[in-house]
Design a protein around this motif. Structure first.
Motif: not given
Lengths: 482, 317
Positions: A23-26, A28-29, A178-180, A182
């Protein structure tokens, strides 16, 4: 791991599940960067080390470029130089040395410059261009420095595009990261369809044409002219379905990760002119050259040349820009004179196209023929295809001598006789072109989300089964060598 | 997301079932016509590997490798009389160039611990750049020779198109009479061509090997192959297989001589022999089924010539 391998499909399936469950963008990156580096290191460890170096050092260059109280101009040129050095050494050094030695020999001078045993890092032309565009954009203040090292690194090593493009510039990718992001069902399904179509193009069409093309370019001297012509036509389509297939797979994978990247092909063999063709073929590369080479050169030429000079006409400025751009485009594709000549012929054709454009309009008006006249569309389409086809001969041949011999063989009409290679693949090619024509307003041929459920699933099944049937003969991607 | 995953799982399951059923159906129905697993892009090579699995390789002392010039022109009966029936094998397959031979030797030598002699019968085409190399996956050959996977071979080396195309053709290839494409190997792996005059292919009859230039790349491969064999104490013999006499005039003879000089200069260097079949004089058209492939009588005569020359050369040493 190539996109058309079973190992990649299994790997990607697992990665896909993990990726969308984070779930966390960071985080995931971080996963994305790990996969980028892992896949790249599996291709070649030496190339991997070079990529890591380039990505890391560029972070600091870009950081300094965006800072205050620094000589930005100096940092900019050092950064450009730093990125071009590996490309020059690994891709062009031996070519230039050989060319200098050969030129010396012609004039009786022995330079005896030494060539090196070098490897060609995977995707070097592509990631160098990504880095250059990032540096130039930051220098021009069109994009901000990405402080987050993970996102910075992902943007320069993004696995779907690093090997053969599309050259989706960091300025766009960073914004997307940078964008969320989903899970978007329609986007993911469309990505899967596009991937499936790409795989079909590559495995079923391009790889089936490979053996006929190989025979034509290896054994042209013992073949009659019409068979060689057919072989060269097959090459035009092999290259298209191979590269477009790869691009569709790359774009499809990226869509499945929720990151749509730019289109690379727009049905180029339906083009009416050479200029039109280059708006539809390898779009990301053409745009890169337009933005970072052609436009700046044209701008400089128009400023530097005196107002009353014969060089200060639109056509002259355009011609100078086009010749330089296309010589570099040719060189970008490979370190061989065949690529340079290929680029220069296209430059000539584009200039010719610009010169004749107004005259053509005038002539059509006088004859009372509408621009959208079907016969005219077909005539121009076929003419453009054959021109492009003949120029591809330089692209595929190992030397200018071979290319000339192939052209001579084709135009030696006395040698024309019954075909020595099968013409059956032409039927498949025509069917695919018809499908492209019917889907010309869509992103890809398998963009059939609006069709009924039976048609959709039946199409998927037919395409999947055909891919599986042909899968055993799959080959590497042509553009991976660039 | 769940909806997407369920759909994908269901679809993949359906496709896997469909493919497995099809493969199983062909495996059961195929019997002897089922082609060998896909180790390379050459059906002839693959069939030869499958043939090899049935043989006791530990005893083998002499092998013939190479292209159809070895497969079809070397008579197993004559060879096994001289070398011993259980000590000789013909490992040749179609289109096998010198460079393919070098790869083969480096990868397969381990299976022949008692090997003493390797013979290649070749013509200029096999030493030129005109033919493409065969793409072989030697890791999969190791896996195949060391395991018994049955139907799973066909999943492990998955290539439906290859199996389908060759399944249809194998019926023809398992015949010996009046077919150029025979893969009906004798006990020692040879496949002589038994074609009567009425079935001779006119296009093949007119072909000419003198058109093929000797490639430096192939000669380098030849040199390093000889080097490798020499290190392993294995003798090497290269025999130039001749083309039929009517195709040779004085100009072509000069070209043949020039090419032979080039090849022999490499072969004579190390622990190896060179046999030039053109030295015996011209080979009559009646011994051939096309430009360079012998009929039964021709193959016997050619092989007897090789054996006689070998006896002489081995005695000289």
């Amino acid at each position: 791991m190539l996109f058309n391998s079973i190992q990649f499909l299994l790997f990607f399936s697992v990665f896909f599940l993990i990726y969308w469950n984070i779930k966390k963008a960071q985080l995931r990156n971080v996963l994305l960067l790990t996969v980028n580096l892992l896949l790249y290191s599996l291709w070649d460890l030496r190339s991997f080390l070079l990529l890591v170096l380039v990505v890391a050092v560029n972070y600091f260059f870009i950081k300094y470029l965006s800072g205050k109280n620094v000589n930005r101009r100096l940092v900019f040129w050092v950064a450009i130089f730093f990125n071009l050095i590996p490309l020059f050494i690994f891709k062009y050094y031996n070519f230039f040395v050989d060319s200098i030695n050969d030129t010396g020999n012609i004039f009786g001078v022995q330079f005896n410059l030494i060539t090196l045993k070098l490897f060609l890092p995977v995707g070097i032309s592509f990631y160098t261009f990504l880095s250059l565009s990032y540096i130039i954009d930051v220098y021009k203040k069109q994009v901000q420095f990405e402080k987050n090292f993970i996102r910075h690194s992902v943007s320069l090593s993004y696995f779907p595009i690093i090997m053969s493009g599309p050259i989706h510039r960091p300025r766009y990718l960073l914004k997307q990261l940078n964008d969320k992001i989903e899970f978007n069902y329609s986007l993911v399904v469309d990505g899967l369809r596009q991937f499936l179509w790409g795989l079909f193009s590559k495995v079923v069409i391009a790889d089936s044409l490979a053996k006929h093309v190989g025979r034509t370019f290896n054994d042209y001297s013992s073949m009659n002219g019409n068979s060689v012509l057919l072989g060269t036509i097959y090459f035009s389509f092999q290259l298209y379905f191979d590269f477009n297939g790869y691009s569709n797979m790359a774009i499809g994978i990226s869509k499945m990760l929720g990151i749509p990247v730019e289109r690379n092909f727009e049905y180029p063999y339906l083009s009416r002119t050479i200029a039109d063709f280059w708006k539809r073929w390898h779009i990301s590369l053409t745009r890169w050259f337009r933005d970072y080479i052609f436009l700046p050169i044209s701008f400089i030429v128009s400023r530097k040349v005196k107002q009353d000079s014969v060089f200060n006409t639109d056509l002259m400025i355009y011609s100078i820009g086009i010749i330089i751009t296309w010589t570099l485009t040719g060189l970008w594709h490979g370190s061989n004179w065949t690529f340079i000549v290929w680029g220069m012929i296209h430059a000539f054709l584009l200039i010719l196209n610009k010169t004749l454009r107004k005259k053509k309009k005038k002539l059509l008006k006088q004859l009372g023929i509408k621009y959208k006249n079907n016969v005219l569309v077909l005539f121009e389409g076929v003419l453009t295809f054959f021109i492009v086809n003949f120029v591809w001969i330089f692209f595929r041949s190992d030397s200018l001598k071979t290319a000339n011999s192939i052209l001579f063989n084709i135009f030696n009409l006395q040698s024309w006789n019954s075909f020595q290679i099968t013409a059956i693949p032409l039927i498949l090619i025509l069917i695919i072109l018809l499908l492209e024509f019917l889907q010309k307003n869509k992103n890809h041929v398998l963009d059939i989300g609006n069709k009924n459920i039976y048609f959709r699933w039946f199409s998927y099944l037919i395409i999947t089964m055909t891919i599986i049937y042909f899968a055993g003969n799959s080959q590497t991607f042509i553009y991976a060598g660039f | 997301m769940k909806k997407f995953i369920y759909k994908i799982i269901f679809y993949c399951f359906f496709v896997i079932c469909l493919i497995s059923s099809l493969l199983y159906y062909f495996y059961i129905k195929g019997g002897n016509d089922l082609p060998a697993p896909y180790f390379s892009n050459s059906i002839s090579f693959n069939e030869k590997i499958e043939f090899l699995k049935e043989k006791d390789l530990l005893e083998i002392q002499t092998v013939v490798i190479g292209s159809s010039m070895s497969l079809n022109n070397v008579d197993s009966k004559v060879m096994s009389e001289y070398f011993g029936k259980t000590k000789y094998l013909n490992l040749a397959s179609w289109g096998f160039k010198i460079s393919d031979g070098k790869e083969y030797i480096s990868n397969m030598l381990k299976y022949f611990p008692d090997l003493r002699l390797i013979i290649i019968s070749a013509n200029f085409m096999d030493i030129s750049d005109k033919l493409q190399n065969i793409t072989v996956d030697y890791t999969s050959i190791d896996r195949f020779l060391n395991n018994n996977l049955g139907i799973f071979n066909y999943f492990a080396w998955f290539n439906l198109k290859y199996y389908k195309d060759n399944y249809q053709l194998n019926n023809e290839r398992k015949k010996r009479i009046n077919t150029y494409q025979t893969l009906d190997f004798d006990e020692n792996g040879g496949a002589l061509l038994d074609i009567d005059k009425n079935h001779i292919n006119k296009l093949r009859w007119k072909k000419d090997v003198t058109e093929f230039d000797i490639s430096d790349r192939e000669l380098k491969n030849l040199e390093s192959m000889i080097e490798l064999l020499s290190k392993n104490n294995i003798r090497f013999v290269l025999v130039i297989s001749p083309q039929r006499s009517s195709l040779i005039d004085s100009t072509k003879q000069l070209s043949i001589d020039r090419k032979i000089r080039k090849i022999s200069s490499i072969v004579k260097k190390k622990n190896s022999f060179f046999i030039n079949s053109y030295e015996k004089g011209l080979w009559d058209d009646s011994l051939y089924v096309d430009y360079a492939h012998f009929n039964l009588k021709g193959a016997r005569k050619f092989t007897e010539f090789i054996v006689d020359e070998l006896k002489k050369k081995l005695n000289e040493r």
